[in-house]
Scaffold this motif. Structure first.
Motif, mmCIF file in Angstrom:
data_model
loop_
_atom_site.group_PDB
_atom_site.id
_atom_site.type_symbol
_atom_site.label_atom_id
_atom_site.label_comp_id
_atom_site.label_asym_id
_atom_site.label_seq_id
_atom_site.Cartn_x
_atom_site.Cartn_y
_atom_site.Cartn_z
ATOM 1 N N GLY A 1 0.800 -1.223 0.000
ATOM 2 C CA GLY A 1 0.000 0.000 0.000
ATOM 3 C C GLY A 1 0.826 1.262 0.000
ATOM 4 N N ASP A 2 1.792 1.372 0.910
ATOM 5 C CA ASP A 2 2.599 2.588 1.017
ATOM 6 C C ASP A 2 3.409 2.831 -0.249
ATOM 7 N N ASP A 3 3.993 1.776 -0.781
ATOM 8 C CA ASP A 3 4.788 1.894 -2.002
ATOM 9 C C ASP A 3 3.920 2.362 -3.157
ATOM 10 N N TYR A 4 2.768 1.755 -3.255
ATOM 11 C CA TYR A 4 1.838 2.065 -4.352
ATOM 12 C C TYR A 4 1.385 3.519 -4.296
ATOM 13 N N LEU A 5 0.938 3.949 -3.123
ATOM 14 C CA LEU A 5 0.472 5.324 -2.968
ATOM 15 C C LEU A 5 1.623 6.313 -3.137
ATOM 16 N N GLY A 6 2.825 5.921 -2.705
ATOM 17 C CA GLY A 6 3.994 6.776 -2.921
ATOM 18 C C GLY A 6 4.273 6.952 -4.400
ATOM 19 N N GLY A 7 4.119 5.865 -5.170
ATOM 20 C CA GLY A 7 4.311 5.955 -6.618
ATOM 21 C C GLY A 7 3.281 6.857 -7.273
ATOM 22 N N ILE A 8 2.023 6.764 -6.801
ATOM 23 C CA ILE A 8 0.961 7.644 -7.307
ATOM 24 C C ILE A 8 1.313 9.105 -7.037
ATOM 25 N N ALA A 9 1.766 9.393 -5.809
ATOM 26 C CA ALA A 9 2.116 10.761 -5.430
ATOM 27 C C ALA A 9 3.273 11.292 -6.273
ATOM 28 N N LEU A 10 4.271 10.447 -6.538
ATOM 29 C CA LEU A 10 5.411 10.857 -7.361
ATOM 30 C C LEU A 10 4.966 11.159 -8.791
ATOM 31 N N ALA A 11 4.077 10.328 -9.345
ATOM 32 C CA ALA A 11 3.580 10.565 -10.703
ATOM 33 C C ALA A 11 2.787 11.870 -10.774
ATOM 34 N N LEU A 12 2.011 12.159 -9.730
ATOM 35 C CA LEU A 12 1.279 13.425 -9.684
ATOM 36 C C LEU A 12 2.242 14.607 -9.596
ATOM 37 N N GLY A 13 3.296 14.456 -8.801
ATOM 38 C CA GLY A 13 4.316 15.509 -8.716
ATOM 39 C C GLY A 13 4.993 15.734 -10.047
ATOM 40 N N ALA A 14 5.274 14.643 -10.760
ATOM 41 C CA ALA A 14 5.885 14.752 -12.090
ATOM 42 C C ALA A 14 4.965 15.492 -13.048
ATOM 43 N N ALA A 15 3.673 15.171 -13.001
ATOM 44 C CA ALA A 15 2.691 15.845 -13.863
ATOM 45 C C ALA A 15 2.642 17.336 -13.556
ATOM 46 N N PHE A 16 2.701 17.684 -12.274
ATOM 47 C CA PHE A 16 2.653 19.092 -11.873
ATOM 48 C C PHE A 16 3.876 19.847 -12.403
ATOM 49 N N LEU A 17 5.057 19.244 -12.296
ATOM 50 C CA LEU A 17 6.268 19.894 -12.794
ATOM 51 C C LEU A 17 6.240 20.039 -14.315
ATOM 52 N N TYR A 18 5.687 19.037 -14.997
ATOM 53 C CA TYR A 18 5.576 19.148 -16.458
ATOM 54 C C TYR A 18 4.639 20.292 -16.835
ATOM 55 N N ALA A 19 3.544 20.435 -16.071
ATOM 56 C CA ALA A 19 2.600 21.528 -16.339
ATOM 57 C C ALA A 19 3.278 22.885 -16.134
ATOM 58 N N ILE A 20 4.131 22.984 -15.112
ATOM 59 C CA ILE A 20 4.877 24.226 -14.890
ATOM 60 C C ILE A 20 5.798 24.510 -16.070
ATOM 61 N N ALA A 21 6.501 23.470 -16.533
ATOM 62 C CA ALA A 21 7.399 23.632 -17.685
ATOM 63 C C ALA A 21 6.613 24.081 -18.918
ATOM 64 N N ALA A 22 5.449 23.468 -19.130
ATOM 65 C CA ALA A 22 4.618 23.837 -20.287
ATOM 66 C C ALA A 22 4.147 25.278 -20.189
ATOM 67 N N LEU A 23 3.827 25.713 -18.978
ATOM 68 C CA LEU A 23 3.390 27.094 -18.768
ATOM 69 C C LEU A 23 4.508 28.075 -19.122
ATOM 70 N N ILE A 24 5.732 27.740 -18.736
ATOM 71 C CA ILE A 24 6.883 28.596 -19.063
ATOM 72 C C ILE A 24 7.126 28.602 -20.563
ATOM 73 N N ILE A 25 7.041 27.429 -21.174
ATOM 74 C CA ILE A 25 7.316 27.311 -22.609
ATOM 75 C C ILE A 25 6.312 28.109 -23.430
ATOM 76 N N LYS A 26 5.088 28.285 -22.911
ATOM 77 C CA LYS A 26 4.079 29.098 -23.605
ATOM 78 C C LYS A 26 4.591 30.513 -23.867
ATOM 79 N N ARG A 27 5.513 30.988 -23.029
ATOM 80 C CA ARG A 27 6.046 32.347 -23.171
ATOM 81 C C ARG A 27 7.280 32.387 -24.066
ATOM 82 N N LEU A 28 7.675 31.235 -24.612
ATOM 83 C CA LEU A 28 8.907 31.167 -25.403
ATOM 84 C C LEU A 28 8.646 30.595 -26.791
ATOM 85 N N LYS A 29 7.559 31.059 -27.405
ATOM 86 C CA LYS A 29 7.179 30.520 -28.712
ATOM 87 C C LYS A 29 8.197 30.846 -29.796
ATOM 88 N N GLU A 30 8.978 31.911 -29.599
ATOM 89 C CA GLU A 30 9.932 32.320 -30.635
ATOM 90 C C GLU A 30 11.197 31.452 -30.634
#
Length: 300
Positions: A148-177
């Motif tokens: 259980g702990d391992d599984y939920l920890g993996g879920i939390a890490l994947a959510l954290g990864a998704a959040f960081l990717y969204a931040i990167a995408a938000l920054i990249i929106k300002r660098l279209k050139e």
């Protein structure tokens, strides 16, 4: 079908199939996540440096100091995203981690609303609710091969990864050139510089299998994949790009099943389907058609 669209479609399909095998190479490398990401950045950076040189992107006029700073900041987010996602593979499985990771379009919607003032519509909230229900289905269905702990920890890490990717995408929106290949080069170079002090230089990977996996992750999953992906994005309409992007999680699920025997339970399959359906609905603008009222007065 237009020749350019046909070629772009094949490039997108190839890029997504390559992405779907990343988890397998990460796990079979047998080295720490920090080492995997560091060597992916170094080897991928050398590959992208060659690509940028061939395309004529190594020019100072393409960047300002402000753009370079934002590109490096997005690199920090991308590298953090890789670290968390790769670590989640061994805890929740490649299939589950990849499915959970695909909630990142919704995180981007929320961040864009907070920082760019973009409006959140009822349509977006509805699809967000479907994705959230899918997340609940996955989280409550612990796999038999995970604690259980391992599984939920993996879920939390994947959510954290998704959040960081969204931040990167938000920054990249300002660098279209900035050319995307040059952007990717800056990102992996930033990652290599950040992780170099953390790499255990006294115990580098020694087996040929480890180096084969790391070189493949750098050359194929970073250099070649970025070239195919950005080439496809330039040729395809957004709707086709969004539709073909779902090859990635599906490929990852089958790779996890074939390579490691990780089979999803029916509730997990339901959760995966809900997340992918919601992401597709968000990207393609699916919604229920408005009912047309029939007037009692034809002339009005």
């Amino acid at each position: 079908m237009d020749t350019s669209i046909r070629r772009g479609s094949w490039e997108m399909i190839a890029a997504m199939l390559i992405s779907g095998t990343i988890g397998w190479f990460v796990l079979v490398s047998g080295v720490s996540v920090i080492e995997v990401v560091f060597w992916r950045c170094v080897i991928g950076g050398l590959t992208l440096l060659l690509v940028c040189a061939l395309l004529g992107y190594l020019r100072l006029d393409l960047l300002t100091w402000a753009k370079l700073g934002l590109a490096m900041l997005s690199g920090v987010a991308i590298v953090g995203n890789w670290l968390l996602l790769f670590e989640s593979y061994s805890r929740a499985s490649i299939a589950i981690s990849t499915a959970v990771y695909n909630v990142q379009p919704f995180m981007l919607v929320m961040l864009a609303a907070l920082f760019l003032g973009e409006r959140i519509t009822v349509q977006k909230l509805a699809w967000l609710s479907v994705a959230f229900l899918g997340m609940l289905a996955i989280v409550t269905a612990h796999g038999d091969h995970k604690t259980g702990d391992d599984y939920l920890g993996g879920i939390a890490l994947a959510l954290g990864a998704a959040f960081l990717y969204a931040i990167a995408a938000l920054i990249i929106k300002r660098l279209k050139e900035v050319p995307p290949h040059l952007m990717a080069l800056i990102q992996v170079t930033t990652g290599a510089l950040l992780l170099a002090p953390m790499v255990p230089w006294n115990s580098l990977p020694a087996t040929p299998n480890a180096w084969a996996a790391l070189v493949t992750l750098g050359v194929v999953h970073t250099g070649l994949m970025y070239v195919l992906l950005y080439g496809a994005i330039q040729k395809l309409p957004t709707a086709i790009t969004g539709a073909l992007s779902f090859i990635y999680p599906i490929a990852a699920i089958f790779v996890d099943w074939i390579a490691f025997g990780h089979r999803l339970g029916w509730l997990q399959w339901l959760g995966v389907a809900a997340i992918l359906l919601a992401a597709a609905g968000l990207q393609r603008g699916w919604w229920w058609p408005r009912s047309q009222r029939v007037s009692a007065y034809p002339g009005k």
